[in-house]
Write a protein that holds these residues in place. Sequence first.
Motif, mmCIF file in Angstrom:
data_model
loop_
_atom_site.group_PDB
_atom_site.id
_atom_site.type_symbol
_atom_site.label_atom_id
_atom_site.label_comp_id
_atom_site.label_asym_id
_atom_site.label_seq_id
_atom_site.Cartn_x
_atom_site.Cartn_y
_atom_site.Cartn_z
ATOM 1 N N THR A 78 0.832 -1.203 0.000
ATOM 2 C CA THR A 78 0.000 0.000 0.000
ATOM 3 C C THR A 78 0.868 1.255 0.000
ATOM 4 O OG1 THR A 78 -1.806 -1.152 1.117
ATOM 5 C CG2 THR A 78 -1.802 1.256 1.266
ATOM 6 N N VAL A 81 2.320 1.590 -3.485
ATOM 7 C CA VAL A 81 1.278 2.077 -4.407
ATOM 8 C C VAL A 81 1.085 3.575 -4.216
ATOM 9 C CG1 VAL A 81 -1.208 2.027 -4.878
ATOM 10 C CG2 VAL A 81 0.078 -0.118 -4.731
ATOM 11 N N GLU A 85 1.573 6.336 -6.992
ATOM 12 C CA GLU A 85 0.408 7.166 -7.320
ATOM 13 C C GLU A 85 0.783 8.646 -7.213
ATOM 14 O OE1 GLU A 85 -4.309 7.091 -6.262
ATOM 15 O OE2 GLU A 85 -2.915 6.909 -4.587
ATOM 16 N N ARG A 92 -5.738 4.767 -8.508
ATOM 17 C CA ARG A 92 -6.631 3.870 -7.773
ATOM 18 C C ARG A 92 -8.073 4.211 -8.134
ATOM 19 N NH1 ARG A 92 -3.974 3.225 -1.766
ATOM 20 N NH2 ARG A 92 -2.297 4.629 -2.291
ATOM 21 N N ILE A 102 -10.832 -1.630 -3.658
ATOM 22 C CA ILE A 102 -10.073 -0.600 -4.370
ATOM 23 C C ILE A 102 -9.064 -1.307 -5.267
ATOM 24 C CG2 ILE A 102 -8.456 1.325 -4.160
ATOM 25 C CD1 ILE A 102 -9.739 1.960 -1.466
ATOM 26 N N TYR A 103 -9.078 -0.918 -6.535
ATOM 27 C CA TYR A 103 -8.142 -1.477 -7.496
ATOM 28 C C TYR A 103 -7.156 -0.401 -7.922
ATOM 29 C CZ TYR A 103 -11.271 -5.495 -7.953
ATOM 30 O OH TYR A 103 -12.030 -6.612 -7.709
ATOM 31 N N THR A 104 -6.091 -0.846 -8.547
ATOM 32 C CA THR A 104 -5.047 0.074 -9.002
ATOM 33 C C THR A 104 -4.694 -0.254 -10.438
ATOM 34 O OG1 THR A 104 -4.150 0.098 -6.759
ATOM 35 C CG2 THR A 104 -2.750 0.966 -8.491
#
Length: 152
Positions: A78, A81, A85, A92, A102-104
């Motif tokens: 996380t 990510v 991001e 996301r 929640i997808y990325t």
Amino acid sequence: MTATDPALTALSQGWCALSLLHGRIEAHIERALQAGHGLSVREYSLLDVLSRQHDGEGGHLQMKQVADAVVLSQSATTRLVTRLEDRGLLQRYLCPTDRRGIYTNVSEAGLALLEEARPTNQAALREALDTAAEDPELAPLVRAVEELRVPA
């Protein structure tokens, strides 16, 4: 079985050799990716895993699946990510069928950087394996890696 048992000693030596090979390869790739693209091995791996998602059944990975694929804890994944991001390399979004999920996805900038870095990663891997193959202790492991075929 005692600590001096030959089978245990051989197993331990094999594990040490495997760990050494992994460390050398990862360090070599890390230096190449950082120098050429400002990416760590973990960042590259995450972008690579996420770039392979698709819109078909089971095509989008949940965070636990991503963490397993990049061999990190969920919390470390996380954080990774979030860093990518913040750099504009990932996006996301909420799962359309389960608002808790929640997808990325990899952004266009992330895909471009990944494609630019892919040849560097491959070349660094090849160089690291070639160097390791010169070490008699590591040569059998290099051959095993080169012969490994992962089912698609």
